[in-house]
Design an enzyme around this catalytic site. Structure first.
Site, PDB file in Angstrom:
ATOM      1  N   GLY A 220     -21.190   8.886 -41.140  1.00  0.00           N
ATOM      2  CA  GLY A 220     -21.752   7.607 -41.576  1.00  0.00           C
ATOM      3  C   GLY A 220     -21.366   6.532 -40.593  1.00  0.00           C
ATOM      4  O   GLY A 220     -22.164   6.046 -39.793  1.00  0.00           O
ATOM      5  N   ARG A 221     -20.074   6.203 -40.605  1.00  0.00           N
ATOM      6  CA  ARG A 221     -19.537   5.146 -39.749  1.00  0.00           C
ATOM      7  C   ARG A 221     -19.798   5.419 -38.262  1.00  0.00           C
ATOM      8  O   ARG A 221     -20.110   4.491 -37.505  1.00  0.00           O
ATOM      9  CB  ARG A 221     -18.026   5.071 -39.982  1.00  0.00           C
ATOM     10  CG  ARG A 221     -17.303   4.019 -39.220  1.00  0.00           C
ATOM     11  CD  ARG A 221     -15.796   4.248 -39.338  1.00  0.00           C
ATOM     12  NE  ARG A 221     -15.439   4.801 -40.616  1.00  0.00           N
ATOM     13  CZ  ARG A 221     -14.917   4.103 -41.618  1.00  0.00           C
ATOM     14  NH1 ARG A 221     -14.663   2.834 -41.478  1.00  0.00           N
ATOM     15  NH2 ARG A 221     -14.618   4.691 -42.751  1.00  0.00           N
ATOM     16  N   ARG A 262     -12.523  -4.780 -45.672  1.00  0.00           N
ATOM     17  CA  ARG A 262     -11.765  -3.614 -45.211  1.00  0.00           C
ATOM     18  C   ARG A 262     -10.328  -3.953 -44.808  1.00  0.00           C
ATOM     19  O   ARG A 262      -9.424  -3.164 -45.004  1.00  0.00           O
ATOM     20  CB  ARG A 262     -12.507  -2.926 -44.072  1.00  0.00           C
ATOM     21  CG  ARG A 262     -13.888  -2.384 -44.512  1.00  0.00           C
ATOM     22  CD  ARG A 262     -14.506  -1.430 -43.500  1.00  0.00           C
ATOM     23  NE  ARG A 262     -13.761  -0.202 -43.406  1.00  0.00           N
ATOM     24  CZ  ARG A 262     -12.891   0.057 -42.473  1.00  0.00           C
ATOM     25  NH1 ARG A 262     -12.674  -0.807 -41.502  1.00  0.00           N
ATOM     26  NH2 ARG A 262     -12.224   1.201 -42.477  1.00  0.00           N
ATOM     27  N   TYR A 266      -7.862  -1.858 -47.014  1.00  0.00           N
ATOM     28  CA  TYR A 266      -7.238  -0.688 -46.366  1.00  0.00           C
ATOM     29  C   TYR A 266      -6.203  -1.083 -45.307  1.00  0.00           C
ATOM     30  O   TYR A 266      -5.716  -0.206 -44.596  1.00  0.00           O
ATOM     31  CB  TYR A 266      -8.287   0.159 -45.630  1.00  0.00           C
ATOM     32  CG  TYR A 266      -9.536   0.501 -46.396  1.00  0.00           C
ATOM     33  CD1 TYR A 266      -9.492   1.173 -47.613  1.00  0.00           C
ATOM     34  CD2 TYR A 266     -10.783   0.179 -45.875  1.00  0.00           C
ATOM     35  CE1 TYR A 266     -10.657   1.503 -48.286  1.00  0.00           C
ATOM     36  CE2 TYR A 266     -11.950   0.513 -46.538  1.00  0.00           C
ATOM     37  CZ  TYR A 266     -11.871   1.171 -47.753  1.00  0.00           C
ATOM     38  OH  TYR A 266     -13.025   1.496 -48.404  1.00  0.00           O
ATOM     39  N   CYS A 293     -10.435 -18.030 -51.684  1.00  0.00           N
ATOM     40  CA  CYS A 293      -9.263 -18.652 -52.295  1.00  0.00           C
ATOM     41  C   CYS A 293      -8.092 -17.680 -52.382  1.00  0.00           C
ATOM     42  O   CYS A 293      -7.464 -17.546 -53.417  1.00  0.00           O
ATOM     43  CB  CYS A 293      -9.636 -19.161 -53.688  1.00  0.00           C
ATOM     44  SG  CYS A 293     -10.241 -17.843 -54.741  1.00  0.00           S
ATOM     45  N   GLU A 294      -7.838 -16.939 -51.299  1.00  0.00           N
ATOM     46  CA  GLU A 294      -6.737 -15.969 -51.289  1.00  0.00           C
ATOM     47  C   GLU A 294      -6.089 -15.958 -49.910  1.00  0.00           C
ATOM     48  O   GLU A 294      -6.797 -15.951 -48.899  1.00  0.00           O
ATOM     49  CB  GLU A 294      -7.256 -14.546 -51.564  1.00  0.00           C
ATOM     50  CG  GLU A 294      -7.992 -14.431 -52.850  1.00  0.00           C
ATOM     51  CD  GLU A 294      -8.063 -13.004 -53.359  1.00  0.00           C
ATOM     52  OE1 GLU A 294      -7.202 -12.187 -53.000  1.00  0.00           O
ATOM     53  OE2 GLU A 294      -8.989 -12.738 -54.128  1.00  0.00           O
ATOM     54  N   TYR A 323     -19.866  -0.190 -43.649  1.00  0.00           N
ATOM     55  CA  TYR A 323     -19.012  -0.573 -44.775  1.00  0.00           C
ATOM     56  C   TYR A 323     -18.616  -2.047 -44.794  1.00  0.00           C
ATOM     57  O   TYR A 323     -17.640  -2.402 -45.434  1.00  0.00           O
ATOM     58  CB  TYR A 323     -17.759   0.313 -44.825  1.00  0.00           C
ATOM     59  CG  TYR A 323     -18.094   1.777 -44.839  1.00  0.00           C
ATOM     60  CD1 TYR A 323     -18.899   2.304 -45.848  1.00  0.00           C
ATOM     61  CD2 TYR A 323     -17.648   2.633 -43.846  1.00  0.00           C
ATOM     62  CE1 TYR A 323     -19.231   3.645 -45.863  1.00  0.00           C
ATOM     63  CE2 TYR A 323     -17.985   3.986 -43.851  1.00  0.00           C
ATOM     64  CZ  TYR A 323     -18.774   4.484 -44.865  1.00  0.00           C
ATOM     65  OH  TYR A 323     -19.102   5.795 -44.877  1.00  0.00           O
TER      66      TYR A 323
END
Ligand SMILES: Cc1ncc(COP(=O)(O)O)c(C=O)c1O
Ligand SMILES: N[C@@H](CCCC[NH3+])C(=O)O
Length: 368
Positions: A220-221, A262, A266, A293-294, A323
Site C-alpha cells: 500500500g504505502r 501518524r 505511532y 488544541c494539543e 495514510y
C-alpha cells in the site's frame, strides 16, 4: 486513484464498505477486488457479493457463518481466503504489527485455528477456498519477518493439500514494505523483495511437493507514499530555550494532527524542507507543529530548517501519500485540505478542499 490502478492492471484490496464503493465507482472490476476487515458487517458482505468480488479474506468463524448465510440466501458461492496469524513479531510499531498472537487479526496458525477454518470452508458448499492470506504489519524494513511468515504459511498451504486434498490456487503475502520518511530509513527495493519472495515460494513448494500457487502481494504505502508531499504554510515561529541549552524553533503551520496523525499515533518520523525560497541562513533545529488544541500535535519532531524561517514560508513534508489523507479527521472542526495531482508540469485538484459549509451541512436541524 482507482482509475489509475485499473489502467495499470493492478488489483485492489479494500477493508470497508466505503472503500468498496469507491473501488466500484472508480471502475475496478469486482473480480479484481479483495475485501478485508476483522468485523465485516452484513451490509458489507452483501455489497461485496453483489459486486462479485474476487475474494473475501475471512478473519473469524463468526464471519464465516455470516458469509455462508448471506451467500446461501443469494444462491452464490463466495470465494474466500483465510487470514492467517503467522506468529511473527514484525519489527515495527506495536499498533501496526499484525502477525503476533496477541492482536485482533486472523486465525492463529500455531493454535490450529487457521487449519480448522480451511476445513470448515471446504465442508461448506456456499464457500470456495481460494487460498491463505498473511499480512505481518506495516512499515517493515527487515526481510526476516516476511521470510518466516511465508515459510510458515506455505507449511499450512502444503498441509491443506496433503490432508484435505485441496490445492489452493492462490497465496497472498500481504504488504508492509517500509518507505523512507527520513534519511535514516533504508527501504528494500521491490525487485529484491519480489525476487526473494518468489524464490522462497518456489523452494518451499518444491520441498513440500505441492503445486506453487499464484502469489499476490498488497503493497500500500510503497506505492502511494513516496510520490506525495504535504505543503503547509508557516503561521508563527517561536524560539524556545531548551533545558540543556540551545534553542528549538516551534514552527506552527496551517495543518496538523488532523491531516497527519501518524507522528502522534505511532511516534512516526518525518523530515521537511523550506519549499518556497532558498535560504543562506544557518540551520536551526526546528519542530513543525499543527494548530490543534494539543501539545502532542506535532508533524515533524526534530529537523533542521533555515534559522530565518518565517510566517508565509511554505514547508514541504515528503512521503505523505499513504495514510495521511485516508486517516485525516475534522478534529476541532477543521475542514480537510485538498489533494492536488501534478504531472508533466500540470497541476489538478483531484479531491477538493473541504469548507466550513461542508461541516455545517452535517447538522440535521440546520433548517430549523
Ligand atoms: C491486509 C492488509 N494488506 C495490505 C496492507 C498495506 O500495508 P502497507 O501499506 O504497510 O504496505 C494493509 C495495511 O497495513 C493491510 O491491513
Ligand atoms: N495506517 C498505518 C498502517 C496500517 C494501515 C493498513 N492496515 C500507518 O500509517 O502506518
Amino acid at each position: 486513484m482507482v482509475r489509475w490502478l485499473v489502467e495499470d492492471g493492478l488489483n485492489l484490496d479494500v477493508c470497508t464498505g466505503g472503500e468498496l464503493a469507491v473501488a466500484i465507482r472508480g471502475g475496478m472490476p469486482g473480480e479484481r477486488i479483495g475485501l478485508h476487515g476483522n468485523n465485516k458487517s452484513r451490509a458489507e458482505i452483501e455489497a461485496a457479493l453483489d459486486a462479485g468480488v474476487g475474494r473475501i479474506i475471512a478473519d473469524s468463524f463468526d464471519e464465516l457463518d455470516r458469509i455462508v448465510e448471506i451467500a446461501s440466501a443469494r444462491g452464490v458461492v463466495a470465494p474466500v481466503m483465510v487470514r492467517v496469524t503467522a506468529g511473527v513479531e514484525a519489527h515495527t510499531h506495536e499498533f501496526i504489527a499484525t502477525a503476533h498472537e496477541d492482536q485482533k487479526f486472523g486465525f492463529s496458525l500455531a493454535g490450529g485455528l487457521a487449519y480448522k477454518a480451511c476445513e470448515r470452508i471446504l465442508a461448506e458448499p456456499s464457500l470456495r477456498l481460494l487460498g491463505l492470506h498473511s499480512h505481518i504489519g506495516s512499515q517493515i524494513f527487515e526481510t526476516s519477518g516476511f521470510e518466516l511468515s511465508a515459510r510458515r504459511i506455505l507449511g499450512l498451504h502444503a498441509r491443506v493439500s496433503r490432508e484435505l486434498g485441496h490445492d489452493m490456487p492462490e497465496l497472498d503475502l500481504g504488504g508492509g514494505f517500509g518507505i523512507a520518511y527520513t534519511t535514516q530509513h533504508h527501504p528494500l527495493g521491490p525487485d529484491q523483495l519480489g525476487t526473494e519472495t518468489a524464490e522462497i515460494v518456489r523452494r518451499e513448494c518444491q520441498a513440500e511437493g505441492v503445486v506453487a500457487p499464484r502469489v499476490s502481494i498488497e503493497p500500500g504505502r510503497a506505492i502511494a507514499g513516496p510520490s506525495t508531499c504535504t505543503l503547509y504554510e508557516v503561521g508563527t515561529v517561536k524560539p524556545v530555550e531548551l533545558d540543556g541549552g540551545g534553542v528549538r524553533l516551534y514552527v506552527s503551520v496551517d495543518g496538523g494532527m488532523s491531516d497527519n496523525i501518524r507522528t502522534a499515533l505511532y511516534g512516526a518520523d518525518y523530515s521537511c524542507a523550506l519549499a518556497n525560497r532558498a535560504s543562506e541562513a544557518p540551520p536551526q533545529i526546528a519542530r513543525v507543529v499543527g494548530r490543534h488544541c494539543e501539545s502532542g500535535d506535532i508533524i515533524v519532531r526534530d529537523h533542521y530548517l533555515p534559522a530565518d524561517v518565517r510566517p508565509g514560508d511554505l514547508i514541504a513534508v515528503p512521503g505523505t501519500g499513504a495514510y495521511c489523507r485516508s486517516m485525516a479527521s475534522q478534529y476541532n472542526h477543521t475542514p480537510r485540505p485538498p489533494v492536488v495531482a501534478v504531472t508533466d508540469g500540470r497541476a489538478r485538484v483531484i479531491v477538493r478542499r473541504e469548507t466550513v459549509q461542508d461541516l455545517l451541512a452535517l447538522d440535521v436541524d440546520a433548517s430549523v
